[in-house]
Design an enzyme around this catalytic site. Structure first.
Site, PDB file in Angstrom:
ATOM      1  N   CYS A 102      -1.456  -2.469  -8.932  1.00 25.26           N
ATOM      2  CA  CYS A 102      -2.581  -3.120  -8.259  1.00 25.26           C
ATOM      3  C   CYS A 102      -3.452  -3.838  -9.286  1.00 25.26           C
ATOM      4  O   CYS A 102      -3.638  -3.374 -10.407  1.00 25.26           O
ATOM      5  CB  CYS A 102      -3.383  -2.137  -7.410  1.00 25.26           C
ATOM      6  SG  CYS A 102      -4.666  -1.252  -8.287  1.00 25.26           S
ATOM      7  N   GLU A 103      -3.934  -5.001  -8.857  1.00 25.96           N
ATOM      8  CA  GLU A 103      -4.673  -5.826  -9.819  1.00 25.96           C
ATOM      9  C   GLU A 103      -6.085  -5.314 -10.045  1.00 25.96           C
ATOM     10  O   GLU A 103      -6.748  -5.749 -10.974  1.00 25.96           O
ATOM     11  CB  GLU A 103      -4.688  -7.288  -9.370  1.00 25.96           C
ATOM     12  CG  GLU A 103      -5.510  -7.579  -8.139  1.00 25.96           C
ATOM     13  CD  GLU A 103      -5.429  -9.053  -7.753  1.00 25.96           C
ATOM     14  OE1 GLU A 103      -4.516  -9.755  -8.197  1.00 25.96           O
ATOM     15  OE2 GLU A 103      -6.306  -9.483  -6.980  1.00 25.96           O
ATOM     16  N   HIS A 104      -6.544  -4.392  -9.214  1.00 24.18           N
ATOM     17  CA  HIS A 104      -7.907  -3.895  -9.404  1.00 24.18           C
ATOM     18  C   HIS A 104      -7.983  -2.796 -10.445  1.00 24.18           C
ATOM     19  O   HIS A 104      -8.950  -2.687 -11.173  1.00 24.18           O
ATOM     20  CB  HIS A 104      -8.464  -3.360  -8.077  1.00 24.18           C
ATOM     21  CG  HIS A 104      -8.437  -4.379  -6.989  1.00 24.18           C
ATOM     22  ND1 HIS A 104      -7.595  -4.303  -5.904  1.00 24.18           N
ATOM     23  CD2 HIS A 104      -9.136  -5.520  -6.844  1.00 24.18           C
ATOM     24  CE1 HIS A 104      -7.782  -5.341  -5.127  1.00 24.18           C
ATOM     25  NE2 HIS A 104      -8.709  -6.102  -5.666  1.00 24.18           N
ATOM     26  N   HIS A 105      -6.952  -1.945 -10.492  1.00 23.63           N
ATOM     27  CA  HIS A 105      -7.008  -0.784 -11.380  1.00 23.63           C
ATOM     28  C   HIS A 105      -5.824  -0.700 -12.344  1.00 23.63           C
ATOM     29  O   HIS A 105      -5.771   0.206 -13.182  1.00 23.63           O
ATOM     30  CB  HIS A 105      -7.058   0.516 -10.558  1.00 23.63           C
ATOM     31  CG  HIS A 105      -8.177   0.564  -9.560  1.00 23.63           C
ATOM     32  ND1 HIS A 105      -8.028   0.162  -8.252  1.00 23.63           N
ATOM     33  CD2 HIS A 105      -9.469   0.943  -9.696  1.00 23.63           C
ATOM     34  CE1 HIS A 105      -9.175   0.304  -7.612  1.00 23.63           C
ATOM     35  NE2 HIS A 105     -10.074   0.769  -8.457  1.00 23.63           N
ATOM     36  N   GLN A 143      -1.226  -5.935  -2.123  1.00 24.37           N
ATOM     37  CA  GLN A 143      -0.044  -5.808  -1.270  1.00 24.37           C
ATOM     38  C   GLN A 143       0.113  -6.996  -0.322  1.00 24.37           C
ATOM     39  O   GLN A 143       1.230  -7.443  -0.040  1.00 24.37           O
ATOM     40  CB  GLN A 143      -0.142  -4.486  -0.494  1.00 24.37           C
ATOM     41  CG  GLN A 143       1.138  -4.145   0.243  1.00 24.37           C
ATOM     42  CD  GLN A 143       1.059  -2.795   0.910  1.00 24.37           C
ATOM     43  OE1 GLN A 143       0.445  -1.871   0.384  1.00 24.37           O
ATOM     44  NE2 GLN A 143       1.685  -2.667   2.070  1.00 24.37           N
ATOM     45  N   HIS A 171      -0.840   3.434  -2.577  1.00 26.80           N
ATOM     46  CA  HIS A 171      -1.556   2.929  -3.750  1.00 26.80           C
ATOM     47  C   HIS A 171      -2.104   4.106  -4.549  1.00 26.80           C
ATOM     48  O   HIS A 171      -2.931   4.868  -4.043  1.00 26.80           O
ATOM     49  CB  HIS A 171      -2.720   2.033  -3.306  1.00 26.80           C
ATOM     50  CG  HIS A 171      -2.257   0.747  -2.675  1.00 26.80           C
ATOM     51  ND1 HIS A 171      -2.578  -0.490  -3.174  1.00 26.80           N
ATOM     52  CD2 HIS A 171      -1.462   0.515  -1.605  1.00 26.80           C
ATOM     53  CE1 HIS A 171      -2.012  -1.430  -2.433  1.00 26.80           C
ATOM     54  NE2 HIS A 171      -1.339  -0.837  -1.466  1.00 26.80           N
ATOM     55  N   CYS A 173      -4.210   4.114  -6.741  1.00 25.60           N
ATOM     56  CA  CYS A 173      -5.673   4.046  -6.921  1.00 25.60           C
ATOM     57  C   CYS A 173      -6.404   4.688  -5.740  1.00 25.60           C
ATOM     58  O   CYS A 173      -7.585   5.002  -5.836  1.00 25.60           O
ATOM     59  CB  CYS A 173      -6.133   2.610  -7.141  1.00 25.60           C
ATOM     60  SG  CYS A 173      -5.804   1.515  -5.756  1.00 25.60           S
TER      61      CYS A 173
END
Ligand code: GTP
Ligand code: ZN
Length: 216
Positions: A102-105, A143, A171, A173
């Protein structure tokens, strides 16, 4: 000094397409390893103790592997495997493992994809469908975008009567940190052509991805 990534690139699509083989970022391996070393220090660890000595290099290599899809292209992975064929029934490849980040975490997104299309004069090598999923999964993702990219790639390559993609994923995260919901998983879909327009075709696809394979 803060290293920034090409500020003139202001959309995800621009950034991702700039990461082709000709256009790699100018950060050196050494700088990446230094950054991991800084992270370890920030976590209160001793980056010089035996177990962590090679960790910056390992983390860099692991992240490079997990994002290798930035340096792959549809053209290369296809290797010409699009064939003229007079088929017009649904082709479905189910249960394609997805290991994305995931690009956030930068934590894992683990799941599977189901990809179907109805040909319109052209078919694609079956393994290439899984390779397309792999190329987009091996990037920093959300996603929803992963799902759309797989659908758009097939739509663009084959101009089929329709494409359907469903991705089901968990996910990390949301599992290991944050809201901590281990049982949760997310379903995303992208429907193109007849799958978007015709409820019966869409239903047939949904039924086919639900039943359990009896050879497993
Ligand atoms: N839509 C979408 N959201 C995602 C995906 N992966 C992670 N996220 C979400 O991105 C959001 C980032 O929210 P922030 O509040 O900025 O980050 P955060 O404080 O770490 O959020 P929490 O996870 O709620 O602790 C979170 O809600 C994540 O669940 C994805 O693939 N799609
Ligand atoms: Zn996340």
């Amino acid at each position: 000094m803060t290293l920034s990534f090409r500020p003139e690139l202001n959309s995800v699509e621009q950034v991702v397409s700039s990461l082709s083989t000709q256009n790699r970022p100018t950060v050196t391996d050494e700088e990446m390893m230094q950054a991991v070393r800084t992270l370890l220090l920030g976590l209160g660890e001793d980056p010089d103790r035996e177990g962590l000595k090679d960790t910056p290099k390992r983390v860099m290599k692991a992240l490079q592997f997990l994002t290798k899809g930035y340096h792959e292209s549809l053209d290369e992975l296809l290797n010409g495997a699009v064939f003229t064929e007079d088929a017009n029934e649904m082709v479905l490849v189910r249960d394609i493992d997805i290991f994305s980040s995931c690009e956030h975490h930068i934590l894992p997104i683990l799941g599977r994809a189901h990809v179907a299309y109805i040909p319109n004069g052209k078919v694609i090598g079956l393994s290439k469908i899984a390779r397309i999923c792999e190329m987009y999964a091996r990037r920093l993702q959300v996603q929803e975008r992963l799902t759309l990219q797989i659908a758009d790639a097939l739509q663009g390559l084959l101009k089929p009567q329709g494409v359907a993609v469903v991705v089901e994923a968990s996910h990390m995260c949301m599992v290991m940190r944050g809201v901590q919901k281990p049982g949760s998983w997310t379903v995303t879909s992208a429907m193109r052509g007849v799958f978007a327009e015709d409820a019966k075709t869409r239903e047939e696809f949904m039924n086919l991805i639900r039943h359990k394979a009896n050879f497993h």
